[in-house]
Design a protein around this motif. Structure first.
Motif, short mmCIF file in Angstrom:
data_model
loop_
_atom_site.label_atom_id
_atom_site.label_comp_id
_atom_site.label_asym_id
_atom_site.label_seq_id
_atom_site.Cartn_x
_atom_site.Cartn_y
_atom_site.Cartn_z
N VAL A 194 61.06 15.76 58.88
CA VAL A 194 62.52 15.92 58.86
C VAL A 194 62.89 17.30 58.31
CG1 VAL A 194 64.66 15.09 57.81
CG2 VAL A 194 63.00 13.45 58.74
N ASN A 195 62.21 17.70 57.25
CA ASN A 195 62.48 19.00 56.65
C ASN A 195 62.28 20.14 57.62
OD1 ASN A 195 63.47 18.78 54.10
ND2 ASN A 195 61.48 18.22 53.23
N GLU A 196 61.24 20.02 58.42
CA GLU A 196 60.90 21.12 59.33
C GLU A 196 61.76 21.18 60.58
OE1 GLU A 196 56.82 21.33 60.29
OE2 GLU A 196 56.31 22.19 58.33
N CYS A 197 62.16 19.96 61.04
CA CYS A 197 62.73 19.92 62.38
C CYS A 197 64.18 20.38 62.46
CB CYS A 197 62.59 18.53 63.00
SG CYS A 197 63.77 17.33 62.33
N CYS A 198 64.90 20.28 61.35
CA CYS A 198 66.33 20.47 61.51
C CYS A 198 66.85 21.77 60.88
CB CYS A 198 67.09 19.27 60.98
SG CYS A 198 66.66 17.81 61.93
N ASP A 199 65.96 22.74 60.80
CA ASP A 199 66.35 24.02 60.23
C ASP A 199 67.54 24.64 60.96
OD1 ASP A 199 64.72 24.02 58.15
OD2 ASP A 199 63.14 25.28 59.04
N HIS A 200 67.57 24.46 62.28
CA HIS A 200 68.63 25.10 63.05
C HIS A 200 70.01 24.63 62.62
CE1 HIS A 200 67.83 21.36 65.15
NE2 HIS A 200 69.00 21.47 65.76
N VAL A 201 70.10 23.35 62.21
CA VAL A 201 71.40 22.81 61.78
C VAL A 201 71.77 23.44 60.43
CG1 VAL A 201 72.69 20.73 61.18
CG2 VAL A 201 71.01 20.68 63.03
N ARG A 202 70.74 23.48 59.57
CA ARG A 202 70.98 24.08 58.25
C ARG A 202 71.45 25.53 58.41
NH1 ARG A 202 66.15 21.72 56.77
NH2 ARG A 202 66.49 19.86 55.50
N MET A 203 70.73 26.20 59.33
CA MET A 203 70.99 27.64 59.45
C MET A 203 72.38 27.92 60.01
SD MET A 203 67.25 28.86 60.43
CE MET A 203 67.69 30.11 61.57
N SER A 204 72.87 27.00 60.86
CA SER A 204 74.22 27.22 61.41
C SER A 204 75.26 27.19 60.30
CB SER A 204 74.54 26.19 62.47
OG SER A 204 74.85 24.96 61.85
N GLY A 205 74.87 26.59 59.16
CA GLY A 205 75.71 26.65 57.97
C GLY A 205 76.94 25.76 57.97
N LYS A 206 77.13 25.00 59.05
CA LYS A 206 78.33 24.16 59.10
C LYS A 206 78.15 22.86 58.32
CE LYS A 206 80.81 25.06 63.37
NZ LYS A 206 81.00 24.48 64.71
N HIS A 207 76.92 22.35 58.34
CA HIS A 207 76.66 21.05 57.73
C HIS A 207 75.59 21.15 56.67
CE1 HIS A 207 78.45 19.99 61.62
NE2 HIS A 207 78.93 18.94 60.97
N GLU A 208 75.78 20.30 55.65
CA GLU A 208 74.75 20.21 54.62
C GLU A 208 73.85 19.02 54.98
OE1 GLU A 208 74.38 19.34 49.84
OE2 GLU A 208 76.32 19.23 50.84
N LEU A 209 72.56 19.28 55.11
CA LEU A 209 71.61 18.20 55.45
C LEU A 209 71.05 17.64 54.16
CD1 LEU A 209 69.24 19.12 58.41
CD2 LEU A 209 70.88 17.26 58.26
N ILE A 210 71.25 16.33 53.92
CA ILE A 210 70.77 15.74 52.67
C ILE A 210 69.71 14.70 52.99
CG2 ILE A 210 71.44 14.44 50.61
CD1 ILE A 210 74.33 15.50 51.16
N LEU A 211 68.54 14.87 52.43
CA LEU A 211 67.43 13.94 52.65
C LEU A 211 67.34 13.00 51.47
CD1 LEU A 211 65.05 13.24 54.53
CD2 LEU A 211 63.68 14.88 53.25
#
Ligand code: ADP
Length: 606
Positions: free
Chosen positions: A468-485
Motif C-alpha cells: 500500500v505504501n509503495e503503490c499510491c505515491d502518485h496520489v500523495r504526490m498530487s498533494g490533494k489528499h492525505e493518505l492515512i494507513l
C-alpha cells in the motif's frame, strides 16, 4: 277281454318309439309299427318283405350283418348313438338312433327272429354337433386373435387353453404350460396376481389391469413389460364360476412411446421455465388466447387478460412495429419482433415475440403458437455496451489529444531551437498521457481476459502495508489528499501482488476522483482469523443505495453520462474478478453525502 296277442299288438303299434321285428334267415319284416314306418319313410307295404328289400339303402350299411349276427349268435346288440341313412322321398337322409337288437326265441329256445327297439336321437346329436362346432370355432378364434387369451379352470387353476399370442407374450413354450396350473406356467407373477385371481373366483367380480408393469421371464430372460389385462369369470349355467378367462395385450411400446413424449414435453416445459419464456396459443378466428403464467407476468399481470388489452399495453411508439410484424406473419407464417410494453404499474419493458402460424385447408391462418421473452435486461446491457463504446473512445481520445498537443509543441520547440528548458515539461506531459492510455488499454485487455477466462494469478507472499505504501505515491504526490494507513501493518497475504496492487490503486484513485473535495483517504488493514480485510474510505458524496448493487458490473457508472467524471466503468468490475479469483469478497458501504468505504478480503497467512 281282448286276446292278449291283440293287446300286445296295440301296445307295439301305439308306441311312439320305433319297434320292428324280422324273422328267419331271409329276415322278413314281420312287425313294423307306425313309428318305424315313419322313421324309415316307407309305408306298410314293406311288411312281409325281406329287410333288404324293404330298405334297399341298407346294402352298404352295417345293420343287415348286425341283425344276422344277433340271429346267429343270440347275443343282443346295443348302441347309444348310431348313424343310419334312409332314403326318404328319394333322397338320402341321415339320422341317429339309440337302439337294441334282441333275439326272439321260441318255446324251445330256438331263435326265430330279431326285434329292434329304437329311439330317434338325431336332434340331440345335431345339437351336440352344433355345440362342438361352435366350440371349435371359438377355439380357432381364440387361437388366431392377436390378443393373449388363456382360460384357467376355476377349481384347480389348470390351464385349459392358452393361445399362441399369450404364449408369445409370456415368452413360454407350449409344452411347459399345457397340463400345468397358471402359476406353474408363469410363476414370476404368481406372488402379485394369485391373490387377485382367487378374489375373482370367490367374488365373481372381474379384475381389470391397465398398464401394469410386470417382470416376465421371457425365454429365460427377465424383461420389464407393460400389459393391459382382465381376469373375467366364466359362469356355468348353474351360477357357479367354471373358469377364469385372461385376456391380455402387451402395451410396452405404447407406454414407452408415451413416456418418451411425456419426457420430451417435460424437458421442453423445463427448458421454457428455465429460460423464463412465456408461451401463448392464439385462436385467430375468435381472438381468444391461452397463455402461460410467465406470459402474463411478462405483460405485468398476475392472471390471463383478454388479447385486446394486451395489444393496448404496447408502447405507443412501438405499436407500428407490432402491427407490421403481424402483417408480415400473415404472409410468411412466422412472427418476430421486439417492442416495448407498458405494465399496469407504468414501468416499461422490452419483449421479444416469436410465433408460428397454422392454417386451415383454405389457407386461412387460424392459430398462432408462440413465445414471449422479457429482454429488458438484454436491451439495458446492449445500451450499456453502446454507451461504453462511446465512453471508451472518448476516454482514449482525451489523453491522445493531449499527447498530440504535447508532441506538436515539442516539435515546434525543437525546430525553433528555443526554450530548451521547456522540453522536459512537455516530455513529462506526453509520458503522462501515454501512461493514461496504457492504463486504459490494459483495463480493456483485462476485461477481455476475464471474459475468456484467461486471467491468471502469479502468487507470492507479501506484506499488505508494504504494498500500500509503495503503490499510491502518485496520489500523495498530487498533494490533494492525505493518505492515512491504519490497522495491522504486519499482515501478510499470499496473492498476486501486481493484481492486488491494481485493486488498491483503483480504489484509491476512485476515492481521489469521486471525493475531490475531501482531504483524507483512510486505508485500513485488519485480520480476522484467516481473513485479511483491506478497506479504502473517502469522505465524498457517497453512492445512492439503489446504485450500489450494480457498482461491480461491467461498464457500470453511477453517472452514465460521464459528464462530471471520466472513466469507463471497468475498474471495480476488474477488481471484483481479481478478488473473487483469490477466493475473497468485495463490497462497499456508502451513504449519500457521507462518503464511501470500499473493502475486500483475502485469505491471510497466520
Ligand atoms: P470508473 O471509475 O472508470 O467509472 P469503476 O468501476 O472504478 O469505474 O467505478 C464504477 C462507478 O462507481 C464509478 O463510475 C462511480 O460512479 C462509482 N464509484 C466508484 N468509486 C466511488 C467512490 N469512491 N465514491 C463515489 N462513487 C464511486
Amino acid at each position: 277281454m281282448e286276446p292278449i296277442e291283440s293287446i300286445f299288438r296295440d301296445i307295439v303299434e301305439g308306441s311312439p318309439y320305433p319297434i320292428y321285428m324280422v324273422t328267419g334267415n331271409d329276415m322278413i319284416v314281420r312287425v313294423a309299427n307306425s313309428a318305424t314306418l315313419k322313421a324309415w319313410g316307407k309305408d306298410s307295404s314293406v311288411i312281409g318283405k325281406p329287410f333288404i328289400e324293404a330298405l334297399p339303402e341298407m346294402h352298404d350299411q352295417p345293420y343287415v350283418n348286425l341283425i344276422k349276427k344277433v340271429f346267429n349268435t343270440g347275443e343282443s346288440y346295443h348302441t347309444n348313438n348310431d348313424r343310419v341313412d334312409f332314403i326318404i322321398d328319394g333322397k338320402i337322409e341321415t339320422f341317429y338312433f339309440k337302439f337294441t337288437y334282441q333275439p326272439m326265441r321260441d318255446a324251445y329256445g330256438n331263435i326265430y327272429g330279431v326285434v329292434c327297439f329304437a329311439t330317434d336321437v338325431t336332434e340331440l346329436e345335431r345339437a351336440k354337433q352344433t355345440l362342438e362346432e361352435s366350440r371349435m370355432t371359438l377355439y380357432n378364434l381364440i387361437k388366431q386373435v392377436p390378443v393373449g387369451i388363456c382360460i384357467v379352470r376355476a377349481n384347480d387353476l389348470m390351464i385349459e387353453v392358452m393361445n399362441d399370442s399369450y404364449l408369445e407374450m409370456a415368452g413360454k413354450e407350449r409344452r411347459l404350460v399345457e397340463n400345468h396350473t397358471i402359476w406353474d406356467a408363469v410363476p414370476e407373477v404368481a406372488d402379485s396376481y394369485a391373490p387377485v385371481m382367487n378374489k375373482v373366483i370367490n367374488t365373481g367380480e372381474p379384475f381389470f389391469a391397465k398398464e401394469h408393469e410386470l417382470l416376465l421371464i421371457r425365454n429365460g430372460k427377465p424383461e420389464f413389460v407393460f400389459v393391459d389385462f382382465v381376469f373375467e369369470p366364466v359362469w356355468h349355467f348353474e351360477g357357479t364360476i367354471n373358469a377364469i378367462m385372461i385376456i391380455a395385450i402387451e402395451v410396452t411400446d405404447k407406454v414407452l412411446f408415451r413416456r418418451n413424449i411425456e419426457d420430451a414435453e417435460e424437458r421442453g416445459r423445463l427448458a421454457i421455465e428455465a429460460a423464463e419464456i412465456g408461451t401463448f396459443d392464439l385462436n385467430m378466428i375468435t381472438q381468444t388466447t391461452i397463455t402461460s403464467s410467465r406470459f402474463n407476468t411478462i405483460f405485468g399481470h398476475s392472471k390471463p387478460v383478454p388479447w385486446k388489452n394486451l395489444i393496448d399495453s404496447f408502447h405507443p411508439e412501438d405499436r407500428d412495429i407490432r402491427t407490421r410484424a403481424h402483417e408480415e406473419a400473415y404472409k410468411t407464417g412466422k412472427l418476430f419482433y421486439e417492442a416495448r410494453v407498458i405494465h399496469p404499474d407504468e414501468s416499461v419493458h422490452w419483449i421479444r415475440t416469436q410465433a408460428k402460424l397454422y392454417y386451415n385447408s383454405k389457407n386461412i391462418p387460424i392459430r398462432m403458437l408462440g413465445t414471449v421473452l422479457d429482454i429488458t435486461e438484454f436491451k439495458r446491457l446492449q445500451q450499456q455496451k453502446d454507451d461504453f463504446i462511446s465512453v471508451a473512445s472518448h476516454e482514449l481520445k482525451t489523453p491522445m489529444t493531449s499527447l498530440k498537443a504535447s508532441m506538436q509543441i515539442l516539435d515546434k520547440l525543437i525546430k525553433s531551437n528555443s526554450s530548451a528548458d521547456k522540453v522536459p515539461v512537455f516530455i513529462e506531459k506526453a509520458n503522462s498521457s501515454l501512461s493514461k492510455m496504457q492504463h486504459l488499454i490494459e483495463s480493456l485487455l483485462n476485461v477481455s481476459k476475464i471474459a475468456s477466462g484467461q486471467l491468471s494469478l502469479n502468487k507470492s507472499v507479501f506484506k499488505v502495508a508494504h504494498m500500500v505504501n509503495e503503490c499510491c505515491d502518485h496520489v500523495r504526490m498530487s498533494g490533494k489528499h492525505e493518505l492515512i494507513l491504519t490497522g495491522d501493518t504486519n499482515i501478510e497475504i499470499y496473492a498476486d501482488c501486481e493484481k492486488i496492487d491494481q485493486v488498491i490503486v483503483n480504489m484509491v484513485n476512485n476515492a481521489a476522483k469521486y471525493a475531490p473535495d475531501s482531504d483524507k483517504i483512510i486505508i485500513n488493514i485488519t485480520a480476522n482469523g484467516k481473513t485479511a480485510k483491506i478497506s479504502v474510505q473517502d469522505f465524498g458524496d457517497g453512492i445512492p443505495s439503489e446504485k450500489i448493487p450494480h457498482l461491480f458490473e461491467r461498464y457500470y457508472r453511477v453517472d452514465s453520462s460521464g459528464l462530471q467524471y471520466s472513466g469507463m466503468g471497468l475498474g471495480l468490475y476488474i477488481s471484483a474478478e481479481i478478488v473473487e479469483r483469490h477466493g475473497g469478497q468485495i463490497g462497499v458501504k456508502s451513504e449519500a453525502g457521507r462518503g464511501s468505504t470500499f473493502w475486500f478480503t483475502l485469505p491471510a497467512i497466520v
